[in-house]
Design an enzyme around this catalytic site. Sequence first.
Site, mmCIF file in Angstrom:
data_model
loop_
_atom_site.group_PDB
_atom_site.id
_atom_site.type_symbol
_atom_site.label_atom_id
_atom_site.label_comp_id
_atom_site.label_asym_id
_atom_site.label_seq_id
_atom_site.Cartn_x
_atom_site.Cartn_y
_atom_site.Cartn_z
ATOM 1 C CD GLU A 74 35.330 38.897 42.162
ATOM 2 O OE1 GLU A 74 34.884 39.685 43.037
ATOM 3 O OE2 GLU A 74 35.375 39.185 40.954
ATOM 4 C CE LYS A 110 32.508 40.114 38.492
ATOM 5 N NZ LYS A 110 33.601 40.734 39.276
ATOM 6 C CB CYS A 158 31.901 40.410 42.852
ATOM 7 S SG CYS A 158 32.190 41.878 43.880
HETATM 8 C C1 ACM Z 1 33.886 43.234 41.770
HETATM 9 O O1 ACM Z 1 33.070 42.833 40.946
HETATM 10 N N1 ACM Z 1 34.830 42.489 42.252
HETATM 11 C C2 ACM Z 1 33.812 44.622 42.269
#
Ligand code: ACM
Length: 233
Positions: free
Chosen positions: A38, A108, A141
């Site tokens: 990420e 995301k 993530c």
């Molecule tokens: C995250 O979602 N980078 C902890």
Amino acid sequence: MKIVYVQTNPVFGEKKQNFNQVESMLQGVSADLIVLPELFATGYTFTSKEEAFALGEDHKGETIAFLTQMAQKTGATFVAGWIENENDCCYNAAAVVNADGFIDSYRKLNLFNRETLWFSPGNKPLKTYTISGVEVGVMICFDWYFPEITRKLTQMGASVIAHPSNLVLPNCPDAMVTRCLENRIFAITANRIGNEKRGEDDFTFIGKSQITAPGGAILSNRYRICTTQTFLF
Ligand code: ACM
């Protein structure tokens, strides 16, 4: 399918240095699919939306140009975390890029903690991508925390999930065993290492990037070093 993940230690805000790190770690590597962490080019711990936006780009920016170049060198399709700017919003996104350039992005859906202060929540539908004949879904993530995304991507036909990450909680490597077991899928979680202390946050990233198999087996070791790992399945 030959897949590679790269576990890096990016320096906050130093894109050129972070590109160089990835390029040197991929020296001589070829693959079908390469997954980077990420926000691999920028670092993670922002202090304002203005700061994140200033480090963000659209798909004509230097990060996508770098990934395209690396796709040409390695023969791989990349799934790599980056800040995607659109209008006056920035998204914590994962770019899908091959030798011909930008294909698409996933934005995301489940923003973690103070990410909500700078990133807008994902506003694009989930999709899968055919890479070397395999259907690949993308999540980022903290999406691991919720069963819905892996489930939905599986129902859409994915047999592999590319999962760029900047993990700070300890549980994801274990949780991915469940996600893969319940859905009968592979997952490639590409994390980073290092520490970022900026503003109100002080994060230590856990490393432990992981390839998880449909039966729940962990095919990679749980290192906390910069490493490039290759797997065939
Ligand atoms: C995250 O979602 N980078 C902890």
